[in-house]
Design an enzyme around this catalytic site. Sequence first.
Site, PDB file in Angstrom:
ATOM      1  N   LYS A 141       2.891  -3.183   6.448  1.00  0.00           N
ATOM      2  CA  LYS A 141       3.098  -3.391   5.008  1.00  0.00           C
ATOM      3  C   LYS A 141       4.572  -3.196   4.653  1.00  0.00           C
ATOM      4  O   LYS A 141       5.145  -3.968   3.878  1.00  0.00           O
ATOM      5  CB  LYS A 141       2.225  -2.421   4.204  1.00  0.00           C
ATOM      6  CG  LYS A 141       0.731  -2.730   4.251  1.00  0.00           C
ATOM      7  CD  LYS A 141       0.382  -4.007   3.505  1.00  0.00           C
ATOM      8  CE  LYS A 141      -1.116  -4.221   3.361  1.00  0.00           C
ATOM      9  NZ  LYS A 141      -1.446  -5.525   2.747  1.00  0.00           N
ATOM     10  N   SER A 165       0.842  -1.203   0.000  1.00  0.00           N
ATOM     11  CA  SER A 165       0.000   0.000   0.000  1.00  0.00           C
ATOM     12  C   SER A 165       0.876   1.252   0.000  1.00  0.00           C
ATOM     13  O   SER A 165       1.998   1.242   0.513  1.00  0.00           O
ATOM     14  CB  SER A 165      -0.857  -0.015   1.272  1.00  0.00           C
ATOM     15  OG  SER A 165      -1.398   1.259   1.534  1.00  0.00           O
ATOM     16  N   TYR A 174      -0.611   0.150  10.220  1.00  0.00           N
ATOM     17  CA  TYR A 174      -0.884  -0.570   8.962  1.00  0.00           C
ATOM     18  C   TYR A 174       0.261  -0.372   7.970  1.00  0.00           C
ATOM     19  O   TYR A 174       0.784  -1.329   7.402  1.00  0.00           O
ATOM     20  CB  TYR A 174      -2.191  -0.037   8.383  1.00  0.00           C
ATOM     21  CG  TYR A 174      -2.576  -0.562   7.027  1.00  0.00           C
ATOM     22  CD1 TYR A 174      -3.141  -1.820   6.871  1.00  0.00           C
ATOM     23  CD2 TYR A 174      -2.395   0.222   5.888  1.00  0.00           C
ATOM     24  CE1 TYR A 174      -3.510  -2.291   5.628  1.00  0.00           C
ATOM     25  CE2 TYR A 174      -2.768  -0.245   4.629  1.00  0.00           C
ATOM     26  CZ  TYR A 174      -3.327  -1.501   4.506  1.00  0.00           C
ATOM     27  OH  TYR A 174      -3.691  -1.961   3.267  1.00  0.00           O
TER      28      TYR A 174
END
Lengths: 329, 329
Positions: free
Chosen positions: B155, B127, B151
């Site tokens: 990633k 992402s 998050y």
Amino acid sequence: MHVLIIGAAGMIGRKLSGRLLADGKVAGRGISRLSLVDVVAPEAPAAAPCAVDTATADLSEPGTAERLVAERPALIFHLAGVVSGEAEQNFEKGYRVNLDGSRLLFEAIRLAGQAQPYKPRVVFTSSIAVFGAPFPEAIGDEFLQTPLTSYGTQKAITELLLSDYSRRGFLDGIGIRLPTICIRPGRPNLAASGFFSNILREPLAGQEAVLPVDESVRHWFASPRAAVGFLLHAAGLDLAEVGPRRNLNMPGLTATVGEEIEALRRVAGDRVAALIRREPDPAIVRIVDGWPRNFDTKRALALGFRAETAFDEIIRAHVEDELGGRIGG
Amino acid sequence: MHVLIIGAAGMIGRKLSGRLLADGKVAGRGISRLSLVDVVAPEAPAAAPCAVDTATADLSEPGTAERLVAERPALIFHLAGVVSGEAEQNFEKGYRVNLDGSRLLFEAIRLAGQAQPYKPRVVFTSSIAVFGAPFPEAIGDEFLQTPLTSYGTQKAITELLLSDYSRRGFLDGIGIRLPTICIRPGRPNLAASGFFSNILREPLAGQEAVLPVDESVRHWFASPRAAVGFLLHAAGLDLAEVGPRRNLNMPGLTATVGEEIEALRRVAGDRVAALIRREPDPAIVRIVDGWPRNFDTKRALALGFRAETAFDEIIRAHVEDELGGRIGG
């Protein structure tokens, strides 16, 4: 203040604890207690101005981190780790020690803080091995982390964890990416970068040393003295000034192996420099090819970190600190 | 070829499996078997040109990865994960699913390869949340990863693992950093980026939608169609061409929320655009402030990845694919 050093028996750990005990204070506060931990027994100092305890423990084993954190040291130096050559040879050990060990430490701190408020300063020694070729002329503060070794990968991951745990308020972390430390005192270790020191240290002690790469190889260096200075400076830094990007390239100096040897010649003479034997090692050449050569460390310099600016200084510091001023063994 | 999709019940997973079954091949090879896995039961297709099996399994639970890898799929799409908002709210779950789950998968592949040679292609959806402000005007291929969410951290760590496992020859990995997918069909989820889709999807279906940020907020988008295209392209790419930097920014288009709304007005009219209600949410504003706005995706474009170039296209694709051409519910 209670200070904990994890990886205290290593070269940097020993120099750091010596300096802390000599100063009696760090980050502007008196040291009430110093805890020294490593997988091999750290040496207890003969005399100390504060309480000193030593322990043999493996951070990557379940329970170790909880025990270390239970007494809530306010300042933690996390220097523990497997070196680059070993992490490359032993994939599982590298990830267990360098990644899982660090994560267990950060988790133990986070969980201790859930019981009652706790947010220690954590100074983590990262490495320029987080960078991988191809490089710009000089690596700036915004260059990406694409390591080309498992060691560099483990350091880059720990940096990311350190930043996120800091951002979430679980700890107050700062990661410092050490240049290759030169001249490393003592015996050669498994670090692939060892030869950068060996070719100076061994001849200065009257011994032969092997050079496994070409003299044109360029690299980034700082002395053990400078490294200890970085750690102490990081311990006292206002991290609000540093912001969310908690991992910093440390200042150093760029030099080729040929320039190292010229400096050795200037400081110690031709006879000493002649003790270097050329013996190319393709495995070392391949690893070193992927390493950084030069940096532009604007952020660290603006934050007050300082290193040597000439290789002769690095060699003279070694002769003073390690050889009692005597060259030639 | 046996193809495994982990995270098959998610929006991208469903579109990808639909496309694979329609095409009957991927990366130039026929699909003999398609395995669909997710924490919620993936839908089995009514008719399929190959063997299809579905399973409910949590990748972050011990044993799951070993079972998935035991049948040696040659191509693995790893789409599984907890979304940004949930990973920020639930620290432990985010790390368990997004980090530990991925690492368990890579480890299972490595260990399977020790028994007998096995080196699957692994396509991982990363992402643009791996990036954190401050940003340059457009983020280039060499911009650093300093995520400002847990998050994004998870990633970025998985990307580093993917590169190292690929470099060591344990798997053949490629990570693609998806732009924010817009228009996401279906119900709103916990992703903090959800509103970028909600303000188009809901009005197009005749429903009100809440806009929690200012119209000046700029962001980076691609459609679900484009995302599936990225995955298929990544599956067939010659990774020797990609080199050791295995994680790529995907192409997309940059637009402000105001430009989104203007495109909506052009495609669907004023009455539809009037269904957007402004209701600023400081929590969302704070998260979105740290997100990228624009990219320069030279590497991905040179490797043949393609996305939309105008927002009207994105909206029309949604009306065709999701609404059967009908606007207004």
